[in-house]
Design a protein around this motif. Structure first.
Motif, PDB file in Angstrom:
ATOM      1  N   UNK A 176      13.888   1.033  12.465  1.00 38.76           N
ATOM      2  CA  UNK A 176      14.191   0.002  11.470  1.00 38.76           C
ATOM      3  C   UNK A 176      12.994  -0.892  11.187  1.00 38.76           C
ATOM      4  N   UNK A 177      11.924  -0.780  11.995  1.00 40.71           N
ATOM      5  CA  UNK A 177      10.764  -1.639  11.806  1.00 40.71           C
ATOM      6  C   UNK A 177       9.530  -0.869  11.348  1.00 40.71           C
ATOM      7  N   UNK A 178       9.722   0.388  10.945  1.00 42.79           N
ATOM      8  CA  UNK A 178       8.650   1.097  10.260  1.00 42.79           C
ATOM      9  C   UNK A 178       8.590   0.592   8.819  1.00 42.79           C
ATOM     10  N   UNK A 179       7.563   1.011   8.085  1.00 42.20           N
ATOM     11  CA  UNK A 179       7.431   0.573   6.693  1.00 42.20           C
ATOM     12  C   UNK A 179       8.686   0.909   5.891  1.00 42.20           C
ATOM     13  N   UNK A 180       9.162   2.138   6.027  1.00 42.49           N
ATOM     14  CA  UNK A 180      10.364   2.534   5.286  1.00 42.49           C
ATOM     15  C   UNK A 180      11.598   1.824   5.817  1.00 42.49           C
ATOM     16  N   UNK A 181      11.668   1.677   7.126  1.00 41.51           N
ATOM     17  CA  UNK A 181      12.817   1.017   7.720  1.00 41.51           C
ATOM     18  C   UNK A 181      12.961  -0.419   7.257  1.00 41.51           C
ATOM     19  N   UNK A 182      11.839  -1.131   7.151  1.00 42.16           N
ATOM     20  CA  UNK A 182      11.881  -2.517   6.699  1.00 42.16           C
ATOM     21  C   UNK A 182      12.389  -2.614   5.268  1.00 42.16           C
ATOM     22  N   UNK A 183      11.954  -1.696   4.417  1.00 42.23           N
ATOM     23  CA  UNK A 183      12.419  -1.696   3.031  1.00 42.23           C
ATOM     24  C   UNK A 183      13.901  -1.360   2.951  1.00 42.23           C
ATOM     25  N   UNK A 184      14.327  -0.377   3.718  1.00 44.71           N
ATOM     26  CA  UNK A 184      15.726   0.037   3.679  1.00 44.71           C
ATOM     27  C   UNK A 184      16.637  -1.087   4.175  1.00 44.71           C
ATOM     28  N   UNK A 185      16.207  -1.814   5.188  1.00 41.94           N
ATOM     29  CA  UNK A 185      17.038  -2.891   5.728  1.00 41.94           C
ATOM     30  C   UNK A 185      17.283  -3.996   4.710  1.00 41.94           C
ATOM     31  N   UNK A 186      16.332  -4.207   3.810  1.00 44.01           N
ATOM     32  CA  UNK A 186      16.484  -5.235   2.779  1.00 44.01           C
ATOM     33  C   UNK A 186      17.189  -4.698   1.526  1.00 44.01           C
ATOM     34  N   UNK A 198      10.365  13.349  -0.589  1.00 43.75           N
ATOM     35  CA  UNK A 198      10.491  12.941   0.814  1.00 43.75           C
ATOM     36  C   UNK A 198      11.907  12.512   1.176  1.00 43.75           C
ATOM     37  N   UNK A 199      12.818  12.527   0.214  1.00 49.49           N
ATOM     38  CA  UNK A 199      14.195  12.153   0.494  1.00 49.49           C
ATOM     39  C   UNK A 199      14.371  10.693   0.861  1.00 49.49           C
ATOM     40  N   UNK A 200      13.544   9.822   0.290  1.00 46.39           N
ATOM     41  CA  UNK A 200      13.649   8.401   0.599  1.00 46.39           C
ATOM     42  C   UNK A 200      14.915   7.806   0.005  1.00 46.39           C
ATOM     43  N   UNK A 201      15.473   6.788   0.656  1.00 46.67           N
ATOM     44  CA  UNK A 201      16.672   6.136   0.112  1.00 46.67           C
ATOM     45  C   UNK A 201      16.344   5.130  -0.980  1.00 46.67           C
ATOM     46  N   UNK A 202      15.083   5.042  -1.384  1.00 48.73           N
ATOM     47  CA  UNK A 202      14.641   4.154  -2.453  1.00 48.73           C
ATOM     48  C   UNK A 202      13.530   4.852  -3.214  1.00 48.73           C
ATOM     49  N   UNK A 239       0.832  -1.209   0.000  1.00 42.92           N
ATOM     50  CA  UNK A 239       0.000   0.000   0.000  1.00 42.92           C
ATOM     51  C   UNK A 239       0.870   1.263   0.000  1.00 42.92           C
ATOM     52  N   UNK A 240       0.780   2.104  -1.011  1.00 43.62           N
ATOM     53  CA  UNK A 240       1.599   3.323  -1.046  1.00 43.62           C
ATOM     54  C   UNK A 240       1.378   4.212   0.170  1.00 43.62           C
ATOM     55  N   UNK A 241       0.148   4.244   0.675  1.00 38.78           N
ATOM     56  CA  UNK A 241      -0.132   5.097   1.830  1.00 38.78           C
ATOM     57  C   UNK A 241       0.719   4.693   3.033  1.00 38.78           C
ATOM     58  N   UNK A 242       0.922   3.405   3.222  1.00 37.28           N
ATOM     59  CA  UNK A 242       1.676   2.939   4.390  1.00 37.28           C
ATOM     60  C   UNK A 242       3.154   3.298   4.274  1.00 37.28           C
ATOM     61  N   UNK A 243       3.668   3.368   3.041  1.00 39.70           N
ATOM     62  CA  UNK A 243       5.056   3.803   2.859  1.00 39.70           C
ATOM     63  C   UNK A 243       5.147   5.316   3.035  1.00 39.70           C
ATOM     64  N   UNK A 244       4.200   6.040   2.436  1.00 37.73           N
ATOM     65  CA  UNK A 244       4.223   7.502   2.530  1.00 37.73           C
ATOM     66  C   UNK A 244       4.113   7.968   3.976  1.00 37.73           C
ATOM     67  N   UNK A 245       3.272   7.299   4.754  1.00 35.59           N
ATOM     68  CA  UNK A 245       3.066   7.683   6.146  1.00 35.59           C
ATOM     69  C   UNK A 245       4.035   6.979   7.084  1.00 35.59           C
ATOM     70  N   UNK A 246       4.901   6.140   6.518  1.00 28.83           N
ATOM     71  CA  UNK A 246       5.892   5.388   7.299  1.00 28.83           C
ATOM     72  C   UNK A 246       5.218   4.657   8.457  1.00 28.83           C
ATOM     73  N   UNK A 247       4.267   3.825   8.094  1.00 30.26           N
ATOM     74  CA  UNK A 247       3.450   3.123   9.082  1.00 30.26           C
ATOM     75  C   UNK A 247       4.310   2.310  10.054  1.00 30.26           C
ATOM     76  N   UNK A 248       3.839   2.227  11.269  1.00 31.58           N
ATOM     77  CA  UNK A 248       4.425   1.332  12.270  1.00 31.58           C
ATOM     78  C   UNK A 248       3.343   0.374  12.758  1.00 31.58           C
ATOM     79  N   UNK A 249       3.766  -0.704  13.402  1.00 31.82           N
ATOM     80  CA  UNK A 249       2.850  -1.731  13.864  1.00 31.82           C
ATOM     81  C   UNK A 249       3.051  -1.964  15.359  1.00 31.82           C
TER      82      UNK A 249
END
Length: 466
Positions: free
Chosen positions: A139-149, A173-177, A37-47
């Motif tokens: 590291x366990x936010x939506x963006x963090x999980x993607x960056x770690x991989x 947003x200055x994302x690393x991906x 879901x793009x929204x979860x990446x844009x908002x950097x969702x956490x669980x």
């Protein structure tokens, strides 16, 4: 005896081990087709807990839980996430032989540092507590999980009527991906489907283009495609339960077919085929103009269990593979575009694995020297992205085309924890190529093999999508 999922899992000889550990293991990931879901990446969702993160979108896991006799309440129902997590723990020991057994452990181990822990009811408390203790870390936010991989590209799947506001928000947003939309106009193509007229009305509103004739529909879709391209779109995608072989139709016939359906009429098979083929051809031409990759996912049998669909809707684990003929319609469609040199770069997937050889042979028909591997036999898909299915697809491609030009693996997933599937694929291809070296089927040239591995695990996809 090898340790379970040990460092040399799937790597039975020295060439394979060297190719994986020295070449493939640390390559970045270009995940050019997924359903995150793009929204979860844009908002950097956490669980709050691993149950929701791990099980919330994953209908692969839901299917197996039902198969194990878990009641729906503890799968998609009102039970709490801990109860659902425990239900999956009950299922896991029964999954030996299914790729989910490997995938799930790789997900626990690679993300949460639980290497060596075998997931079961006996270890559910340990896994729940260890994972949840880490979820508040960046590291366990939506963006963090993607960056770690080490993900470099996320290609989401988006309808032409989507607002794309979240993709727009991520541009600066200055994302690393990169996170880019992929154009999925299935609902405009499936003229026979319930709700088609309502969808066309929505498309007309979003595009600012009234749709009364076939050319209006093409114009509305092109209007939206231009917006997708402005936001970085690299590819389109089409989910085609049936690929029909339509005839060349006049503008008057296409207008009449569209008008009949918008007025609530029922179309016959010839009308559906002519409309769908004509619209796919027009879209293919647009993709070529914008230098986009056209993906065709052919052959699912969707929503077969009415009770499940009525309760949960689509993508809930009630789909299967179909066994329809594909070759004639597929070759005719690609030829329609190729005749005028308007065939875009194309990836072909078929859910029926008996069609792998046909897909590879068809891809070979439409290579024209303009782009290496211009038409691709796509990765083993959905029910086939396990070891046997991937090896079969890779072998057929190698024997009938050029494995070295393959654009490689993708997750096709709705889960932020699914990226170890790339590791699974990479270990397998290193086993295959290393095995060829060990058996004398190719020269014992590490540099040659390493170049192939790097290409089909990363560089080819990067060239196509970045």
């Amino acid at each position: 005896m090898q340790p379970f999922l040990g460092p040399d899992f799937l790597l039975p000889n020295e060439p394979a081990r060297r190719l994986y550990h020295e070449v493939a293991a640390d390559l970045p990931i270009v995940d050019y087709h997924n359903h995150l879901p793009p929204q979860e990446i844009a908002e950097n969702r956490t669980w709050d807990n691993i149950g929701e993160l791990w099980l919330g979108h994953d209908h692969y896991k839901w299917r197996l839980m039902r198969w194990a006799g878990i009641e729906e309440e503890r799968i998609t129902g009102k039970a709490g996430w801990r109860a659902k997590f425990d239900a999956f723990a009950e299922t896991m020991p029964q999954c030996i032989g299914n790729p989910m057994y490997h995938w799930s452990h790789l997900e626990l181990w690679r993300y949460f540092g639980l290497e060596g822990t075998v997931f079961s009811p006996a270890t559910a408390d340990e896994c729940w507590e260890a994972a949840n203790a880490q979820l508040s870390r960046p590291a366990f936010s939506a963006r963090g999980l993607l960056e770690r991989m080490k993900v470099e590209l996320v290609g989401t799947t988006d309808d032409p009527t989507d607002t794309l506001e979240h993709h727009e928000a991520m541009l600066d947003a200055g994302l690393p991906f990169r996170v880019v939309p992929s154009f999925r106009p299935d609902r405009a193509i499936k003229i026979e489907a319930e709700g088609f007229a309502t969808y066309v009305e929505k498309l007309a509103t979003v595009s600012g283009t009234p749709v009364r004739r076939f050319d209006d529909l093409v114009g509305a879709l092109n209007n939206r495609l231009t917006r997708f391209v402005a936001l970085g779109c690299r590819a389109s995608d089409h989910g085609l339960e049936v690929l029909r072989a339509g005839q060349y139709a006049t503008a008057a016939r296409l207008d009449a077919i569209l008008r009949k359906r918008l007025d609530g009429g029922t179309l016959d098979e010839d009308e559906i085929a002519d409309f769908q083929t004509a619209l796919l051809v027009e879209l293919g031409r647009a993709y070529a103009k914008h230098d986009l990759v056209m993906q065709l996912h052919i052959g699912p049998l969707r929503n077969t269990r009415t009770r499940l669909f009525d309760a949960l809707g689509a993508d809930s684990g009630g789909d299967s593979m179909n066994d329809l003929a594909v070759a004639g319609a597929l070759n005719a469609f690609l030829d329609r575009l190729d005749r005028t040199d308007e065939l875009p770069r194309t990836i072909l997937y078929c859910l029926d694995p008996t069609k792998n050889a046909m897909i590879a042979a068809t891809a070979g028909n439409f290579q024209d020297g303009s782009t290496a591997g211009k038409v691709q036999a796509g990765a083993a898909w959905w029910f086939n992205d396990q070891l046997d299915g991937m090896e079969h697809q890779l072998t057929q491609l190698a024997q009938m085309g050029l494995l070295s030009r393959f654009v490689g693996m993708l997750t096709d997933s709705r889960s932020f924890l699914s990226f170890p599937r790339h590791e699974y694929y990479r270990r397998l291809v290193c086993r295959m190529v290393g095995g060829w070296m060990e058996e004398g089927a190719m020269p014992p040239d590490h540099d040659l093999a390493a170049g192939i591995i790097e290409d089909i695990c990363y560089r080819n996809a990067r060239r196509w999508f970045l």
